[in-house]
Write an enzyme that holds these catalytic residues in place. Structure first.
Site, PDB file in Angstrom:
ATOM      1  N   HIS A   1     -48.405  78.287   4.063  1.00 23.12           N
ATOM      2  CA  HIS A   1     -47.601  78.904   5.113  1.00 23.12           C
ATOM      3  C   HIS A   1     -47.421  80.384   4.766  1.00 23.12           C
ATOM      4  CE1 HIS A   1     -46.979  74.962   6.553  1.00 23.12           C
ATOM      5  NE2 HIS A   1     -45.715  74.750   6.204  1.00 23.12           N
TER       6      HIS A   1
ATOM      7  N   CYS B   1     -40.515  73.409   3.605  1.00 25.55           N
ATOM      8  CA  CYS B   1     -41.614  74.112   2.932  1.00 25.55           C
ATOM      9  C   CYS B   1     -41.639  75.625   3.201  1.00 25.55           C
ATOM     10  CB  CYS B   1     -42.945  73.476   3.308  1.00 25.55           C
ATOM     11  SG  CYS B   1     -43.059  73.019   5.033  1.00 25.55           S
TER      12      CYS B   1
HETATM   13  P1  NAP Z   1     -45.979  60.190   6.604  1.00 23.35           P
HETATM   14  O1  NAP Z   1     -47.393  60.540   6.254  1.00 23.35           O
HETATM   15  O2  NAP Z   1     -45.699  59.675   7.961  1.00 23.35           O
HETATM   16  O3  NAP Z   1     -45.481  59.088   5.522  1.00 23.35           O
HETATM   17  C1  NAP Z   1     -44.262  58.405   5.665  1.00 23.35           C
HETATM   18  C2  NAP Z   1     -44.087  57.368   4.566  1.00 23.35           C
HETATM   19  O4  NAP Z   1     -42.861  56.674   4.818  1.00 23.35           O
HETATM   20  C3  NAP Z   1     -45.202  56.322   4.521  1.00 23.35           C
HETATM   21  O5  NAP Z   1     -45.475  55.962   3.180  1.00 23.35           O
HETATM   22  C4  NAP Z   1     -44.568  55.141   5.251  1.00 23.35           C
HETATM   23  O6  NAP Z   1     -45.093  53.869   4.844  1.00 23.35           O
HETATM   24  C5  NAP Z   1     -43.135  55.258   4.792  1.00 23.35           C
HETATM   25  N1  NAP Z   1     -42.235  54.531   5.690  1.00 23.35           N
HETATM   26  C6  NAP Z   1     -42.136  54.631   7.043  1.00 23.35           C
HETATM   27  N2  NAP Z   1     -41.235  53.736   7.514  1.00 23.35           N
HETATM   28  C7  NAP Z   1     -40.765  53.062   6.439  1.00 23.35           C
HETATM   29  C8  NAP Z   1     -39.826  52.012   6.275  1.00 23.35           C
HETATM   30  N3  NAP Z   1     -39.198  51.451   7.321  1.00 23.35           N
HETATM   31  N4  NAP Z   1     -39.591  51.548   5.031  1.00 23.35           N
HETATM   32  C9  NAP Z   1     -40.231  52.103   3.963  1.00 23.35           C
HETATM   33  N5  NAP Z   1     -41.145  53.092   4.051  1.00 23.35           N
HETATM   34  C10 NAP Z   1     -41.403  53.569   5.278  1.00 23.35           C
HETATM   35  O7  NAP Z   1     -45.007  61.428   6.380  1.00 23.35           O
HETATM   36  P2  NAP Z   1     -45.198  62.718   5.400  1.00 23.35           P
HETATM   37  O8  NAP Z   1     -45.865  63.819   6.145  1.00 23.35           O
HETATM   38  O9  NAP Z   1     -45.777  62.255   4.107  1.00 23.35           O
HETATM   39  O10 NAP Z   1     -43.673  63.172   5.194  1.00 23.35           O
HETATM   40  C11 NAP Z   1     -42.802  62.388   4.391  1.00 23.35           C
HETATM   41  C12 NAP Z   1     -41.446  63.071   4.256  1.00 23.35           C
HETATM   42  O11 NAP Z   1     -41.582  64.304   3.583  1.00 23.35           O
HETATM   43  C13 NAP Z   1     -40.794  63.379   5.601  1.00 23.35           C
HETATM   44  O12 NAP Z   1     -39.397  63.189   5.459  1.00 23.35           O
HETATM   45  C14 NAP Z   1     -41.155  64.822   5.836  1.00 23.35           C
HETATM   46  O13 NAP Z   1     -40.249  65.477   6.676  1.00 23.35           O
HETATM   47  C15 NAP Z   1     -41.101  65.368   4.415  1.00 23.35           C
HETATM   48  N6  NAP Z   1     -41.944  66.538   4.173  1.00 23.35           N
HETATM   49  C16 NAP Z   1     -43.251  66.570   4.595  1.00 23.35           C
HETATM   50  C17 NAP Z   1     -44.032  67.692   4.303  1.00 23.35           C
HETATM   51  C18 NAP Z   1     -45.498  67.776   4.700  1.00 23.35           C
HETATM   52  O14 NAP Z   1     -46.097  68.804   4.386  1.00 23.35           O
HETATM   53  N7  NAP Z   1     -46.104  66.753   5.335  1.00 23.35           N
HETATM   54  C19 NAP Z   1     -43.480  68.746   3.591  1.00 23.35           C
HETATM   55  C20 NAP Z   1     -42.158  68.670   3.160  1.00 23.35           C
HETATM   56  C21 NAP Z   1     -41.419  67.552   3.447  1.00 23.35           C
HETATM   57  P3  NAP Z   1     -46.258  53.110   5.691  1.00 23.35           P
HETATM   58  O15 NAP Z   1     -47.550  53.817   5.364  1.00 23.35           O
HETATM   59  O16 NAP Z   1     -46.218  51.735   5.168  1.00 23.35           O
HETATM   60  O17 NAP Z   1     -45.909  53.240   7.146  1.00 23.35           O
END
Ligand code: NAP
Length: 352
Positions: free
Chosen positions: A244, A150
């Site tokens: 950011h 980001c």
């Molecule tokens: P998060 O809130 O922890 O969400 C993770 C997701 O992955 C949840 O839907 C979770 O499902 C699923 N998941 C976890 N283990 C799994 C498995 N074994 N099989 C299938 N699904 C699974 O994370 P987030 O903040 O949204 O980030 C998600 C991704 O985007 C990451 O790779 C992160 O680095 C990237 N990202 C995040 C941001 C940000 O601003 N947060 C920005 C850019 C990129 P359950 O709910 O069922 O556990």
């Protein structure tokens, strides 16, 4: 315009929820399947997701049953967006691409794969041709496209016109990053309220490397020759909810004669998406403020529906040639909204 049935991998997470909200009313993309872990699969979305968006969960989405993240369980979709946890993204995204289902991902796992486009549509739209080099699926219909970290989005949007006009010798950058970038529940309140945390694990490496691919040049053989200048990055977490803000200093290879030449290079930059009428492409993708009070996360992160990158405080430096600040909405432009714009470009170019 054709309409597409879309799946969301990681639909219950922070980024997944942003996809759900941003895709409401999208003219081309309709959510047809929601995937998450086995903890959520089989449950109604409203029971599986701890909804953290600032608007109500759409009723029809809440009533959908969450599926396992396997292609058969999410059948019938034209492509998927991925907001998967990085610990599982490699295997799951690859399985969808192998099944012939394109994956537009936010996860970091495939960003440095030489055949996977790392895309900011205004910066390197021609990199989508890397898709032709991919072999994730035997029938070539499945592919993977990623969007960057980001911080890299406002950074490369601001650097693009400067790199093209003057060349870049080196960059020093400090990012003041909002708490929403850490997902939910994110940074403990006792660490961040009235405080600044001077370290974000893993962030600086991405900020120093991803811009090289993003500003890279497509070669005759279809590969990307990376840009080659050093970035020295410091990433800190600040008590801001969204947006950011980056403090950037640039040393040019070909020093411009006047500061006004640098301003002119930014103002004269032509958005390559301008004539495409993509729904998530903002009217002003890159805005340069003259007022030294701007841009501010609280006032400008949401500009252009969160898709505008704002630059300000452009001034001559004593050590480097120029300094400026750049601002981007991290969970829209830097995550789900950026991925939606990637998908729109892929539609426009006939890949979807
Ligand atoms: P998060 O809130 O922890 O969400 C993770 C997701 O992955 C949840 O839907 C979770 O499902 C699923 N998941 C976890 N283990 C799994 C498995 N074994 N099989 C299938 N699904 C699974 O994370 P987030 O903040 O949204 O980030 C998600 C991704 O985007 C990451 O790779 C992160 O680095 C990237 N990202 C995040 C941001 C940000 O601003 N947060 C920005 C850019 C990129 P359950 O709910 O069922 O556990």
């Amino acid at each position: 315009m054709q309409s597409f049935k879309v799946g969301i991998l990681g639909a219950t997470g922070a980024v997944g929820q942003k996809f759900v909200r941003l895709l409401q009313g999208h003219p081309w993309f309709k959510i047809a399947a929601l995937g998450a872990s086995e903890r959520s699969a089989g449950k109604l979305y409203r029971d599986a997701a701890n909804w953290i968006e600032n608007s109500e969960m759409p009723d029809e989405i809440g009533k959908m049953t969450v599926a396992d993240c396997v292609p058969d369980a999410m059948g019938g979709v034209d492509f998927v967006f991925s907001g998967l946890d990085a610990s599982v993204a490699t295997e799951i995204e690859q399985s969808f691409a192998a099944a012939g289902i394109p994956v537009i991902s936010n996860a970091k796992n495939f960003r440095d794969h030489p055949d996977v486009p790392l895309l900011v549509p205004e910066v390197n739209p021609d990199h989508i041709e890397l898709i032709r080099r991919q072999s994730f699926s035997t029938n070539a219909t499945g592919f993977i496209v990623t969007n960057p970290n980001c911080v890299c989005v406002p950074l490369v949007m601001a650097l693009r016109p400067l790199y093209d006009s003057f060349g870049i010798e080196s960059v020093i950058m400090t990012s003041m990053q909002s708490v929403s970038g850490a997902g939910y529940p994110g940074v403990p309140s006792l660490d961040i309220l009235g405080n600044i945390v001077p370290h974000i694990g893993g962030e600086e490496d991405k900020i120093m490397s991803e811009p090289m691919k993003l500003l890279g040049t497509k070669q005759a053989d279809g590969t990307i020759k990376h840009a080659n200048f050093p970035i020295q990055a410091t990433a800190v977490r600040v008590p801001v909810i969204e947006g950011h803000l980056l403090s950037v200093a640039v040393k040019f290879s070909n020093k411009p004669a006047k500061l006004s030449d640098v301003k002119e290079a930014i103002r004269a930059w032509k958005n390559p998406l301008a004539a495409m009428n993509l729904p998530f492409s903002p009217e002003t993708a890159l805005k340069l403020f003259d007022d030294p009070r701007y841009p501010q996360p609280g006032r400008h992160a949401g500009a252009g529906n969160g898709m505008q990158v704002s630059v300000g405080r452009l001034r001559e430096g004593r050590v480097f040639d120029v300094s400026f600040v750049a601002l981007g909405h991290n969970t829209i432009r830097g995550a789900a909204g950026g991925a939606i714009l990637n998908a729109e470009l892929l539609v426009n170019e006939g890949y979807l």
